[in-house]
Motif scaffolding. Structure first.
Motif, PDB file in Angstrom:
ATOM      1  N   ALA A 218      -9.908  27.316   2.191  1.00 53.14           N
ATOM      2  CA  ALA A 218      -9.710  25.986   2.789  1.00 53.14           C
ATOM      3  C   ALA A 218     -11.052  25.266   2.894  1.00 53.14           C
ATOM      4  O   ALA A 218     -11.163  24.071   2.585  1.00 53.14           O
ATOM      5  N   ASP A 219     -12.058  26.024   3.292  1.00 54.01           N
ATOM      6  CA  ASP A 219     -13.395  25.460   3.422  1.00 54.01           C
ATOM      7  C   ASP A 219     -13.869  24.951   2.062  1.00 54.01           C
ATOM      8  O   ASP A 219     -14.380  23.837   1.930  1.00 54.01           O
ATOM      9  N   HIS A 220     -13.653  25.794   1.065  1.00 54.67           N
ATOM     10  CA  HIS A 220     -14.060  25.476  -0.295  1.00 54.67           C
ATOM     11  C   HIS A 220     -13.312  24.248  -0.833  1.00 54.67           C
ATOM     12  O   HIS A 220     -13.880  23.418  -1.538  1.00 54.67           O
ATOM     13  N   LEU A 221     -12.020  24.147  -0.487  1.00 55.89           N
ATOM     14  CA  LEU A 221     -11.206  23.024  -0.980  1.00 55.89           C
ATOM     15  C   LEU A 221     -11.341  21.786  -0.085  1.00 55.89           C
ATOM     16  O   LEU A 221     -10.652  20.790  -0.305  1.00 55.89           O
ATOM     17  N   ASN A 222     -12.193  21.901   0.931  1.00 58.53           N
ATOM     18  CA  ASN A 222     -12.380  20.791   1.875  1.00 58.53           C
ATOM     19  C   ASN A 222     -11.103  20.409   2.615  1.00 58.53           C
ATOM     20  O   ASN A 222     -10.847  19.228   2.853  1.00 58.53           O
ATOM     21  N   ILE A 223     -10.307  21.417   2.936  1.00 56.95           N
ATOM     22  CA  ILE A 223      -9.079  21.175   3.710  1.00 56.95           C
ATOM     23  C   ILE A 223      -9.381  21.593   5.144  1.00 56.95           C
ATOM     24  O   ILE A 223      -9.815  22.722   5.381  1.00 56.95           O
ATOM     25  N   SER A 224      -9.189  20.683   6.077  1.00 58.34           N
ATOM     26  CA  SER A 224      -9.561  21.036   7.457  1.00 58.34           C
ATOM     27  C   SER A 224      -8.529  22.022   8.023  1.00 58.34           C
ATOM     28  O   SER A 224      -7.343  21.992   7.663  1.00 58.34           O
ATOM     29  N   CYS A 225      -9.028  22.892   8.882  1.00 58.25           N
ATOM     30  CA  CYS A 225      -8.179  23.981   9.354  1.00 58.25           C
ATOM     31  C   CYS A 225      -8.347  24.191  10.851  1.00 58.25           C
ATOM     32  O   CYS A 225      -9.456  24.075  11.377  1.00 58.25           O
ATOM     33  N   GLN A 226      -7.255  24.485  11.517  1.00 60.56           N
ATOM     34  CA  GLN A 226      -7.319  24.771  12.953  1.00 60.56           C
ATOM     35  C   GLN A 226      -6.581  26.066  13.263  1.00 60.56           C
ATOM     36  O   GLN A 226      -5.506  26.312  12.698  1.00 60.56           O
ATOM     37  N   GLU A 227      -7.166  26.863  14.159  1.00 59.39           N
ATOM     38  CA  GLU A 227      -6.453  28.034  14.681  1.00 59.39           C
ATOM     39  C   GLU A 227      -6.004  27.637  16.077  1.00 59.39           C
ATOM     40  O   GLU A 227      -6.836  27.432  16.961  1.00 59.39           O
ATOM     41  N   LYS A 228      -4.716  27.477  16.269  1.00 58.69           N
ATOM     42  CA  LYS A 228      -4.243  27.022  17.595  1.00 58.69           C
ATOM     43  C   LYS A 228      -2.806  27.456  17.836  1.00 58.69           C
ATOM     44  O   LYS A 228      -2.122  27.921  16.923  1.00 58.69           O
ATOM     45  N   ASN A 229      -2.353  27.248  19.066  1.00 62.38           N
ATOM     46  CA  ASN A 229      -0.973  27.577  19.397  1.00 62.38           C
ATOM     47  C   ASN A 229      -0.024  26.794  18.504  1.00 62.38           C
ATOM     48  O   ASN A 229      -0.232  25.602  18.253  1.00 62.38           O
ATOM     49  N   MET A 230       1.013  27.476  18.058  1.00 61.52           N
ATOM     50  CA  MET A 230       1.965  26.838  17.152  1.00 61.52           C
ATOM     51  C   MET A 230       3.369  27.125  17.683  1.00 61.52           C
ATOM     52  O   MET A 230       3.673  28.269  18.040  1.00 61.52           O
TER      53      MET A 230
END
Ligand code: PMP
Length: 288
Positions: A218-230
Motif C-alpha cells: 500500500a505504501d509503495h502504491l501510495n494508497i493510504s491505509c488505516q488500522e482501526k476499529n471496523m
C-alpha cells in the motif's frame, strides 16, 4: 518425506511425539505457517521474529538461535527437494507430567514439516468468495493476546465449523466488543473511497505476515491505509474486501452476510495488490 524433529531429520514414519507433550495435552505451544516460492522462504526473518515474540509471550524458552531455526527450515526444504511448498514450524512446550505447570517441561520440541501446498482453487481468485459473520468470537486479548500464534485454535475451529455448516469456506469473526477482528485463518481488509482499512491487532487480529506485506505494498502504491476499529456495516458498504494469509495470499471477497460487495466482482485495487504480492514472493526472503 523428511521431518525435522529434535535437532535431526527423520522419516515421516518415524516422526512421533509423546502423549505427554504439553502441546498435545494443553495446546501449549506456538507455530508458524510459511511459504516457499521458487526456492525462496518468503519473509522467513519476519516469521521467526513472530515465533520468538510468541515464545516470549507464553514464557517458552527456545534453546535454539534464530539462525539455527532458519537453517533447520532450509535444511528440511532441501531434504524434501522442494522449490515451492508450505512449511509448518511448531514449537511445543515438550514432555511434562499431567497438570498445567510448565515446571517439569524441560525440553521444548521443534517440529518442521515442509510439503507441497494444496492451493486454493483458481475460482476463488477469479470469481471471489462469499463469506459470512459467525457467532463464535475471537479471543479477548486479556485472555490470550491475538498476536500470539499459539496452538490454541479451538475458537477459530468452531468459527470454521459454523461457516462450513452454512456452506461457506471462510467467516468473519468479531471481537468481544462486536468489532470485526479477522477471519478464521486470514486477516481482513476493506477498501473504501480509495483508502485501505484493516482492524488493528488490538481488535483481535493476528499480525499476519501477509497483512504486513499488504501494508508495505500500500505504501509503495501510495494508497493510504488505516488500522482501526471496523464494524460489520463498514464491511458491507466497502467498495472492495479481501482476505490475506500465507496459504490464501490475497483472496477477493464479493459477498459478506448476503450483501454484495461493490459490483459483486473481485475489485480492481484488490487485483493490483495480488499482482504486486505475487511479484514479491520469490524475491523477499531467504534463498535455500
Ligand atoms: N489470522 C489467523 C487467525 C491465522 O491463523 C493466520 C495464519 N493462517 C492469519 C491471520 C494470517 O497470517 P499470515 O499472513 O501470517 O499467514
Amino acid at each position: 518425506m523428511k521431518i525435522y524433529l529434535n535437532d535431526q531429520l527423520v522419516d515421516s514414519s518415524e516422526a512421533r511425539v509423546s502423549v505427554f507433550d504439553h502441546g498435545l495435552l494443553y495446546g501449549d505451544g506456538i507455530f508458524e505457517g510459511i511459504r516457499l516460492y521458487d526456492g525462496c522462504v518468503f519473509k522467513l526473518e519476519e516469521h521467526l521474529e513472530r515465533l520468538e515474540y510468541s515464545a516470549k509471550a507464553i514464557m517458552l524458552d527456545m534453546p535454539w538461535t534464530r539462525e539455527e531455526i532458519s537453517n533447520a527450515v532450509c535444511e528440511t526444504c532441501r531434504a524434501n527437494n522442494l522449490e515451492d511448498g508450505y512449511i509448518r514450524l511448531v514449537v511445543t512446550r515438550g514432555v511434562g507430567s499431567l497438570g498445567l505447570s510448565i515446571k517439569n517441561c524441560d525440553q521444548p520440541q521443534l517440529i518442521i514439516i515442509a510439503d507441497n501446498i494444496q492451493l486454493y482453487p483458481a475460482e476463488y481468485y477469479e470469481q471471489g468468495l462469499s463469506i459470512i459473520t459467525v457467532p463464535t468470537r475471537r479471543c479477548n486479548p486479556a485472555a490470550l493476546p491475538p498476536s500470539v500464534k499459539s496452538l490454541n485454535y479451538l475458537n477459530n475451529i468452531l468459527a470454521k465449523i459454523e461457516a462450513q455448516h452454512l456452506g461457506y469456506h471462510e467467516a468473519i469473526m468479531l471481537n468481544d466488543q462486536g468489532y470485526v477482528a479477522e477471519c478464521t485463518g486470514d486477516n481482513v481488509f476493506i477498501i473504501h473511497k480509495g483508502e485501505l482499512i484493516t482492524p488493528a491487532s488490538s481488535s483481535g487480529a493476528l499480525k499476519g505476515i501477509t497483512r504486513g506485506t499488504v501494508l508495505e505494498i500500500a505504501d509503495h502504491l501510495n494508497i493510504s491505509c488505516q488500522e482501526k476499529n471496523m464494524t460489520r456495516y463498514d464491511v458491507w458498504v466497502a467498495d472492495e474486501v479481501f482476505l490475506t494469509g500465507t496459504a490464501a495470499e490475497i483472496v477477493p471477497i464479493v459477498e459478506v452476510d448476503a450483501r454484495k460487495i461493490g459490483d459483486g466482482k473481485p475489485g480492481v485495487i484488490t487485483a493490483q495488490f495480488l499482482e504486486a504480492f505475487r511479484g514479491k514472493v520469490s524475491l523477499d526472503g531467504r534463498k535455500l
